[in-house]
Design an enzyme around this catalytic site. Structure first.
Site, PDB file in Angstrom:
ATOM      1  NE  ARG A  73      33.317 -19.732  84.131  1.00  0.00           N
ATOM      2  CZ  ARG A  73      33.307 -18.427  84.445  1.00  0.00           C
ATOM      3  NH1 ARG A  73      32.317 -17.652  84.029  1.00  0.00           N
ATOM      4  NH2 ARG A  73      34.251 -17.915  85.177  1.00  0.00           N
ATOM      5  CB  THR A  95      18.493 -11.118  82.162  1.00  0.00           C
ATOM      6  OG1 THR A  95      18.834 -10.123  81.185  1.00  0.00           O
ATOM      7  CG2 THR A  95      19.769 -11.811  82.604  1.00  0.00           C
ATOM      8  CD  GLU A 108      24.340  -6.572  78.737  1.00  0.00           C
ATOM      9  OE1 GLU A 108      24.970  -7.587  79.035  1.00  0.00           O
ATOM     10  OE2 GLU A 108      23.983  -5.740  79.594  1.00  0.00           O
ATOM     11  CG  ASN A 156      23.457  -4.047  84.951  1.00  0.00           C
ATOM     12  OD1 ASN A 156      22.912  -3.823  86.028  1.00  0.00           O
ATOM     13  ND2 ASN A 156      22.925  -4.845  84.021  1.00  0.00           N
ATOM     14  NE  ARG A 181      42.722 -52.220 137.808  1.00  0.00           N
ATOM     15  CZ  ARG A 181      42.503 -51.048 138.410  1.00  0.00           C
ATOM     16  NH1 ARG A 181      41.810 -50.101 137.805  1.00  0.00           N
ATOM     17  NH2 ARG A 181      42.977 -50.828 139.607  1.00  0.00           N
TER      18      ARG A 181
HETATM   19  C1  UD1 Z   1      24.102  -9.691  82.915  1.00  0.00           C
HETATM   20  C2  UD1 Z   1      23.705  -8.272  82.477  1.00  0.00           C
HETATM   21  C3  UD1 Z   1      24.948  -7.358  82.477  1.00  0.00           C
HETATM   22  C4  UD1 Z   1      25.573  -7.381  83.855  1.00  0.00           C
HETATM   23  C5  UD1 Z   1      25.911  -8.815  84.278  1.00  0.00           C
HETATM   24  C6  UD1 Z   1      26.356  -8.835  85.710  1.00  0.00           C
HETATM   25  C7  UD1 Z   1      21.840  -8.564  80.905  1.00  0.00           C
HETATM   26  C8  UD1 Z   1      21.443  -8.572  79.491  1.00  0.00           C
HETATM   27  N1  UD1 Z   1      23.128  -8.347  81.151  1.00  0.00           N
HETATM   28  O1  UD1 Z   1      24.973 -10.177  81.908  1.00  0.00           O
HETATM   29  O2  UD1 Z   1      24.576  -6.033  82.122  1.00  0.00           O
HETATM   30  O3  UD1 Z   1      26.760  -6.575  83.843  1.00  0.00           O
HETATM   31  O4  UD1 Z   1      24.714  -9.646  84.192  1.00  0.00           O
HETATM   32  O5  UD1 Z   1      26.850 -10.105  86.011  1.00  0.00           O
HETATM   33  O6  UD1 Z   1      21.012  -8.715  81.779  1.00  0.00           O
HETATM   34  N2  UD1 Z   1      19.531 -15.951  83.744  1.00  0.00           N
HETATM   35  C9  UD1 Z   1      18.332 -16.605  83.686  1.00  0.00           C
HETATM   36  N3  UD1 Z   1      17.780 -16.870  82.471  1.00  0.00           N
HETATM   37  C10 UD1 Z   1      18.360 -16.475  81.298  1.00  0.00           C
HETATM   38  C11 UD1 Z   1      19.600 -15.802  81.375  1.00  0.00           C
HETATM   39  C12 UD1 Z   1      20.143 -15.536  82.602  1.00  0.00           C
HETATM   40  O7  UD1 Z   1      17.760 -16.985  84.715  1.00  0.00           O
HETATM   41  O8  UD1 Z   1      17.791 -16.747  80.230  1.00  0.00           O
HETATM   42  C13 UD1 Z   1      20.126 -15.666  85.058  1.00  0.00           C
HETATM   43  C14 UD1 Z   1      21.432 -16.412  85.288  1.00  0.00           C
HETATM   44  O9  UD1 Z   1      21.214 -17.612  85.976  1.00  0.00           O
HETATM   45  C15 UD1 Z   1      22.236 -15.431  86.123  1.00  0.00           C
HETATM   46  C16 UD1 Z   1      21.685 -14.058  85.717  1.00  0.00           C
HETATM   47  O10 UD1 Z   1      20.445 -14.304  85.115  1.00  0.00           O
HETATM   48  O11 UD1 Z   1      21.996 -15.584  87.505  1.00  0.00           O
HETATM   49  C17 UD1 Z   1      22.629 -13.321  84.787  1.00  0.00           C
HETATM   50  O12 UD1 Z   1      22.808 -14.054  83.619  1.00  0.00           O
HETATM   51  P1  UD1 Z   1      24.164 -14.040  82.809  1.00  0.00           P
HETATM   52  O13 UD1 Z   1      24.004 -14.874  81.620  1.00  0.00           O
HETATM   53  O14 UD1 Z   1      25.298 -14.321  83.717  1.00  0.00           O
HETATM   54  O15 UD1 Z   1      24.192 -12.497  82.363  1.00  0.00           O
HETATM   55  P2  UD1 Z   1      25.383 -11.729  81.707  1.00  0.00           P
HETATM   56  O16 UD1 Z   1      25.357 -11.970  80.255  1.00  0.00           O
HETATM   57  O17 UD1 Z   1      26.636 -11.977  82.412  1.00  0.00           O
END
Ligand code: UD1
Ligand code: CA
Length: 445
Positions: A18, A81, A158, A173, A426
């Protein structure tokens, strides 16, 4: 014996689509400093023994930025995550202290909050997993924190997987956690991807920890502290939060901001007491302003120092390595680069000073230019103490003007001027009496 050692994992493998940028999301600047560096700065007081950044695409960029102060681990593919933390297993081999898990795109955390999380992991009432929660105005799609009557965290659900009833919970969270390093990887091994997103959720370690008789708790933070940055709009919102915090802080420290909403600070701007800053002033990185300085409106400063009692602007530009001495005056439409302006010297109007020294009490007339560049190299100009440079002078560097010398207005100076001498280059003035009158009469015929 439980170790007080700290390791920090920063998750940054998300694609950041984004942002629509070829720059890695966590390297976009806030107040002139990459978001990831803001986090790294906040960690300094906690002195973690290990720092690991988890990246997906754009590894080289992140390595260039923080490769010398942290380990970089690649997560490919990105399976959630929980999986992102799992890939740090080798990097944290043998570590049994506290593990703090941060998100690279959540850079506004304060030192106090991070310390509160680490503290909640220690002591008699220590929890094995401490989660940073917040109560947003709009709960959006955040995970919800399920807390029991005794204030213990029971689970994180979630949004996608939550029931109607659970979606009513307003405690969300942030994603930030502090976990007992002795338990972390054991808990992660038990996480499955049997959920609405088919991802390995880090959040699942809460329920797993509880089922193994461990306690989990919540530390709460302000919504502004845990805001995530996913788009340019959110980047601008975070910038506004940062700027407002800084403006309030400086005013509390004795700085007058005539119109606070129009003054922009960098992450490292330093300002002394009784400084007055006019409207529409911008500070790039690396600026130090001593006490009793006035920065008038519409000035732009970067990488410079302004000593006490000096006055800058309006409409002045101070570029890197400008050093403005005590009581010196830099006036309107003046640009100073890599130059020392000594005590009480005046550069009042429409001037460029680059690669120069302007001696104590010297006066630089309007429209003076140091010609410091020949298209290939830069050269120095040295102006002595008490010298007077007449208006519209070009000082062709390298050149030296001695102490107390005077340069006549409109001169192009290419050779050294001795101390206390007058130099005028000058052409001398001619006068043809009545010439203008005759000229006009000839035009009318
Ligand atoms: C996550 C949380 C959610 C929380 C929200 C806050 C989980 C399952 N959910 O959701 O409870 O309310 O953040 O914003 O953890 N990332 C990685 N590798 C991955 C996936 C993510 O490094 O495979 C990193 C992303 O770069 C980011 C962070 O983890 O910085 C969060 O990932 P994102 O996909 O935004 O999580 P959400 O689904 O929003
Ligand atoms: Ca998110």
């Amino acid at each position: 014996m439980s170790s007080t050692d700290l390791a920090v994992i920063i998750l940054a493998a998300g694609k950041g689509t984004r942002m629509k940028s070829s720059t890695h999301k966590v390297l976009h600047p806030l107040a002139g400093h990459p978001m990831l560096m803001h986090l790294m700065d906040r960690l300094v007081p906690l002195s973690p023994s290990r720092k690991v950044v988890v990246v997906g695409a754009g590894k080289e960029q992140v390595e260039n930025a923080v490769g010398d102060i942290s380990e970089i681990v690649v997560q490919e593919p990105q399976l959630g995550t929980g999986h992102a933390v799992q890939v740090t297993r080798d990097a944290l081999e043998g570590f049994d202290g506290n593990v703090l898990i941060l998100y690279g795109d959540v850079p506004m955390l304060t030192e106090e909050t991070l310390q509160a999380m680490v503290d909640a992991r220690m002591g008699d009432t220590a929890a094995s997993v401490v989660v940073l929660g917040f109560r947003p105005a709009d709960t959006k799609a955040y995970g919800r924190l399920v807390v029991n009557g005794s204030g213990e965290l029971e689970a994180i659900v979630e949004h996608k997987d939550a029931s109607e009833e659970q979606r009513k919970i307003d405690l969300c969270n942030s994603g930030i956690m502090a976990v007992d390093g002795k338990e972390l990887f054991t808990l992660l091994d038990l996480v499955s991807n049997d959920n609405a997103s088919s991802e390995y959720y880090l959040t699942d370690i809460v329920e797993i920890a509880r089922s193994r008789g461990l306690t989990c708790s919540v530390v709460e933070a302000d919504e502004q502290e845990v805001m995530g940055i996913n788009s340019r709009r959110e980047l601008a919102e975070a910038e506004a939060v940062f700027q407002n915090r800084r403006r309030d802080w400086f005013m509390a420290e004795g700085v007058t901001l005539i119109d606070p909403n129009t003054v922009f600070f960098a992450h490292d701007t330093r300002v002394g007491r009784d400084v007055v800053i006019g409207p529409n002033v911008f500070f790039g990185p690396g600026v130090t302003i001593d006490d009793n300085v006035k920065i008038h409106s519409f000035s732009h400063l970067e990488g410079c120092t302004v000593h006490s009692g000096a006055s800058v602007g309006p409409f002045a530009r101070l570029r890197p390595n400008a050093d403005i001495g005590e009581g010196a005056k830099i006036g309107n439409f003046v640009e100073i680069k890599k130059s020392t302006i000594e005590k009480d010297a005046k550069v009042s109007h429409l001037t460029y000073i680059g690669d120069a020294r302007v001696g104590e009490g010297a006066n630089i007339g309007a429209g003076t230019i140091t010609c410091n560049y020949d298209g290939f190299n830069k050269f120095k100009t040295d102006i002595g103490k008490g010298a007077f440079i007449g208006s519209n002078t070009s000082l062709v560097a390298p050149v030296t003007i001695g102490d107390g010398a005077i340069v006549g207005a409109g001169s192009v100076v290419t050779k050294e001027v001795s101390a206390d001498a007058l130099a005028v280059t000058r052409a001398s003035q001619k006068e043809l009496g009545g010439w203008a009158l005759k000229f006009r009469q000839n035009q009318k015929k």
